[in-house]
Design an enzyme around this catalytic site. Structure first.
Site, mmCIF file in Angstrom:
data_model
loop_
_atom_site.group_PDB
_atom_site.id
_atom_site.type_symbol
_atom_site.label_atom_id
_atom_site.label_comp_id
_atom_site.label_asym_id
_atom_site.label_seq_id
_atom_site.Cartn_x
_atom_site.Cartn_y
_atom_site.Cartn_z
ATOM 1 N N HIS A 1 -9.613 1.078 -2.899
ATOM 2 C CA HIS A 1 -8.205 0.918 -2.498
ATOM 3 C C HIS A 1 -7.426 0.144 -3.562
ATOM 4 O O HIS A 1 -7.234 -1.059 -3.447
ATOM 5 C CB HIS A 1 -8.166 0.196 -1.156
ATOM 6 N N CYS B 1 0.808 -1.222 0.000
ATOM 7 C CA CYS B 1 0.000 0.000 0.000
ATOM 8 C C CYS B 1 0.841 1.273 0.000
ATOM 9 O O CYS B 1 0.387 2.318 -0.460
ATOM 10 C CB CYS B 1 -0.934 0.016 1.201
#
Length: 332
Positions: A290, A52
């Site tokens: 995401h 991430c």
């Protein structure tokens, strides 16, 4: 192409392209992007895998290239496609057929490598962050995203001119959401997504030549923390980065904090001492999705536009599997 054009540059002036990517299983996607975008063949492309954090780490790496004199114009960001990610197989140690798996290990010890939903739920239990508080954060994320004017920020692509997931999330809908783990539900956890975001970093010399009003990149860093509590990792990164710049949380005008989970965003905001009123003013990952390796870069793009509008100094921060946290400071 849109990012380069908005900066007032030509594709031929780009020295390097750095992209975060977590799911493409190698092959240096940055090189593919560089060639497909029509960048000069000399632009080799560099792909980062910090899960991430990758999209925000790309800015940190790009700034280092410029500071060291290796480059003067660097494109930095992230790309990710959940819908086209490779299917993963691993060898069966017993000699059987290959075994399908969804994610690689993020720590060498299984007890310190929980599933992300379970780790988020544990974070909520330890911090006494209720499901109601998490749902409220998610509802507010969607509300702010619906009100945000993102014109000039999102590049129309494949028939889309905005984020397709943002909706009017109500307390009733949030209460009906399927449970993923304990207090974590499909309403207060970010949905898997496809996405990309790019920023243009240039040297002082190029900035002076362009004469355009960009933002100053003040600094960025990545720190590791507990692998079993990845959601807390950005707290140390935020604090350390502010200390390096002689700043306090109260000095910030805006903060873009990744919302992989509402509980993780809440814990980071509280742990770093950020004012919730300045966090994600245009909504966050819960309202947009995401796309792992791109999410940090999306935060940076959001921060760019918010700081350019509000002035002052802002911070972008994100957590990653394995206990990683990255933070970046921009100033008007």
């Amino acid at each position: 192409r849109a990012a380069v054009a908005a900066a007032g540059l030509a594709l031929e002036e780009v020295d390097e392209l750095v992209l975060g990517n977590a799911l493409a299983a190698g092959g240096n996607p940055a090189r593919l992007v560089a060639l497909a975008a029509g960048l000069p063949e000399r632009v080799a492309g560099l792909t980062l895998d910090r899960q991430c954090c990758g999209g925000l780490d790309a800015l940190v790496v790009a700034s280092g290239m410029i500071a060291s004199g290796q480059a003067e114009v660097v494109l930095a960001g992230g790309v990710e496609s959940y819908s086209r990610r490779p299917l993963r197989l691993r060898t069966d140690p017993e000699g059987g057929p290959p075994i399908a798996y969804d994610r690689p290990p993020f720590a060498p010890w299984p007890k310190l490598d929980p599933e992300m939903d379970a780790a988020a739920d544990a974070l909520g239990q330890e911090g006494r962050i209720s499901r109601a508080a998490q749902d409220f954060w998610a509802i507010e994320s969607h509300r702010k995203a619906l009100c945000a004017d993102l014109s000039g920020e999102i590049v129309p692509l494949a028939g889309l001119e905005g984020d397709a997931f943002t909706r009017a999330l109500s307390p009733r809908l949030a209460a009906r959401a399927p449970v993923l783990s304990g207090s974590i539900t499909s309403a207060n956890a970010a949905v898997a997504a496809d996405g990309a975001a790019l920023c243009v970093l240039v040297s002082e010399r190029v900035a002076a030549r362009l004469g355009r009003q960009g933002l100053r990149y003040l600094g960025g860093l990545t720190l590791g923390g507990r692998p079993d509590r990845p959601g807390l990792a950005p707290v140390a990164a935020i604090r350390s980065l502010l200390d390096r710049q002689g700043l306090r949380a109260a000095d910030l005008r805006v903060a873009e904090v990744m919302e992989a989970y509402a509980v993780q965003a809440i814990a980071c905001v509280e742990g770093a001492g950020l004012d919730p009123e300045i966090v994600n003013p245009g909504g966050g990952g819960l309202a947009r999705g995401h796309p792992v390796g791109a999410s940090g870069a999306i935060n940076a793009v959001r921060l760019f536009h918010e700081v350019r509008t509000r002035g002052g100094t802002g911070i972008a921060a994100i957590a990653a599997a394995g206990g990683l946290g990255t933070a970046v400071l921009l100033s008007s």
